[in-house]
Write a protein that holds these residues in place. Sequence first.
Motif, short mmCIF file in Angstrom:
data_model
loop_
_atom_site.label_atom_id
_atom_site.label_comp_id
_atom_site.label_asym_id
_atom_site.label_seq_id
_atom_site.Cartn_x
_atom_site.Cartn_y
_atom_site.Cartn_z
N HIS A 1 -14.30 2.45 0.67
CA HIS A 1 -13.83 1.58 1.66
C HIS A 1 -13.64 2.11 2.82
CE1 HIS A 1 -10.38 3.98 1.19
NE2 HIS A 1 -9.72 3.25 2.27
N PRO A 2 -13.93 1.49 4.06
CA PRO A 2 -13.77 1.86 5.28
C PRO A 2 -12.46 2.33 5.47
CG PRO A 2 -14.20 -0.26 5.67
CD PRO A 2 -14.36 0.02 4.15
N PRO A 3 -12.17 3.72 6.09
CA PRO A 3 -10.48 4.00 6.24
C PRO A 3 -10.19 3.12 7.46
CG PRO A 3 -11.99 5.74 6.48
CD PRO A 3 -13.07 4.64 6.31
N GLN A 4 -9.07 2.40 7.29
CA GLN A 4 -8.35 1.62 8.19
C GLN A 4 -7.96 2.53 9.56
OE1 GLN A 4 -4.90 0.38 6.24
NE2 GLN A 4 -5.82 -1.04 4.98
N PRO B 1 -11.69 21.60 5.79
CA PRO B 1 -11.26 20.33 5.96
C PRO B 1 -12.34 19.38 5.69
CG PRO B 1 -11.44 21.55 7.94
CD PRO B 1 -11.83 22.43 6.76
N ARG B 2 -12.09 18.24 4.87
CA ARG B 2 -13.11 17.27 4.76
C ARG B 2 -12.52 15.81 5.17
NH1 ARG B 2 -11.25 18.60 -0.78
NH2 ARG B 2 -9.96 16.56 -1.42
N THR B 3 -13.40 14.96 5.39
CA THR B 3 -12.94 13.67 5.56
C THR B 3 -13.09 12.84 4.50
OG1 THR B 3 -15.21 13.08 6.11
CG2 THR B 3 -13.83 13.79 8.01
N PRO B 4 -12.08 12.09 3.97
CA PRO B 4 -11.89 11.37 2.66
C PRO B 4 -12.89 10.27 3.02
CG PRO B 4 -9.73 11.45 3.60
CD PRO B 4 -10.62 12.12 4.67
N SER B 5 -13.61 10.02 1.62
CA SER B 5 -14.45 9.03 1.98
C SER B 5 -14.19 7.84 1.05
CB SER B 5 -15.89 9.27 1.49
OG SER B 5 -16.14 9.87 0.35
N THR B 6 -13.31 8.03 -0.06
CA THR B 6 -13.03 6.96 -0.94
C THR B 6 -11.29 7.03 -0.71
OG1 THR B 6 -12.68 8.42 -2.79
CG2 THR B 6 -14.88 7.17 -2.34
N LEU B 7 -10.74 6.07 -1.46
CA LEU B 7 -9.29 5.92 -1.61
C LEU B 7 -8.68 7.04 -2.40
CD1 LEU B 7 -7.07 3.79 -0.45
CD2 LEU B 7 -7.46 2.46 -2.63
N VAL B 8 -9.34 7.40 -3.40
CA VAL B 8 -8.94 8.42 -4.21
C VAL B 8 -9.10 9.88 -3.40
CG1 VAL B 8 -9.37 9.76 -6.33
CG2 VAL B 8 -9.49 7.42 -6.36
N ALA C 1 -6.16 13.93 -0.46
CA ALA C 1 -5.91 14.61 0.81
C ALA C 1 -4.47 14.43 1.28
CB ALA C 1 -6.89 14.10 1.88
N SER C 2 -3.92 13.44 1.09
CA SER C 2 -2.67 13.34 1.58
C SER C 2 -1.73 13.93 0.94
CB SER C 2 -2.36 11.65 1.73
OG SER C 2 -2.24 11.12 0.58
N PHE C 3 -1.93 13.96 -0.66
CA PHE C 3 -1.09 14.72 -1.60
C PHE C 3 -1.12 16.02 -1.21
CE2 PHE C 3 -0.45 17.23 -5.33
CZ PHE C 3 0.65 17.03 -5.72
N GLU C 4 -2.52 16.74 -1.07
CA GLU C 4 -2.57 18.31 -0.41
C GLU C 4 -1.90 18.53 0.75
OE1 GLU C 4 -6.81 18.58 -0.59
OE2 GLU C 4 -6.71 18.91 -2.96
N ALA C 5 -2.07 17.27 1.72
CA ALA C 5 -1.39 17.79 2.93
C ALA C 5 0.13 17.80 2.63
CB ALA C 5 -1.59 16.54 3.93
N THR D 1 -3.84 2.50 -2.85
CA THR D 1 -4.26 2.62 -4.07
C THR D 1 -3.84 1.49 -5.18
OG1 THR D 1 -4.43 5.11 -3.75
CG2 THR D 1 -4.87 4.01 -6.07
N GLU D 2 -2.46 1.37 -5.41
CA GLU D 2 -1.71 0.41 -6.21
C GLU D 2 -2.43 -1.04 -5.92
OE1 GLU D 2 2.67 -0.94 -7.90
OE2 GLU D 2 2.45 -0.12 -5.68
N CYS D 3 -2.39 -1.43 -4.42
CA CYS D 3 -3.04 -2.76 -4.13
C CYS D 3 -4.53 -2.94 -4.58
CB CYS D 3 -2.96 -2.74 -2.73
SG CYS D 3 -1.02 -3.17 -2.09
N PHE D 4 -5.21 -1.66 -4.62
CA PHE D 4 -6.57 -1.99 -4.89
C PHE D 4 -6.78 -2.23 -6.55
CE2 PHE D 4 -9.90 0.19 -7.15
CZ PHE D 4 -11.11 -0.25 -6.41
#
Length: 191
Positions: free
Chosen positions: A24-27, A51-58, A63-67, A104-107
């Motif tokens: 999904h395109p990141p909001q 550092p990587r740019t997240p490309s999927t919701l997972v 990445a947010s968990f690791e942060a 993720t839950e909404c997805f």
Amino acid sequence: PWGAARAQSALRKMAASLPGMFSHPPQNPPPPPPGPGPPAPTGVGLAAAPPRTPSTLVDELEASFEACFASLVSQDYVNGTDQEEIRTGVEQCIQKFLDVARQTECFFLQKRLQLAVQKPEQVIKEDVSELKNELQRKEALIQKHLSKLRHWQQVLEDINVQPKKSTDLAQGPLAYLEQASANIPAPLKQT
């Protein structure tokens, strides 16, 4: 409680089973983790990753968990420099993680709704399967309670049988003398 590795593994398995669905395109592009300086993991089992740019919701969730984790184990947090700034940074990381978790839950809820519309028989099969599993679990629970009930019934039966055995033993020759002496009146005291 799942560890980080197990959670990542589970998310990756879910993502692999549904290829292309998580793209999904990141909001909003994820901001760099706030706080004083870049978070530096310290010997807790995290390897420094580029550092990587997240490309999927997972990926974004990971990445947010690791942060979140990195902000908690950063050297600034351990040294305790500016507590208020650290607290704000950690709260922002946690809020970002919670937001991505909600996405993720909404997805998954959307996919579940699509499945319910497109293949209602699949939903019914899952419901039937869940009900069968629940019935099996409850049947096992009933059997467990019946087993305990039989055990305690046996204990009560054994208790009821034991007094009868003791009265049977009291029917011997001494029991006759005890009963006979109990019927003799006590001597009267003379004054």
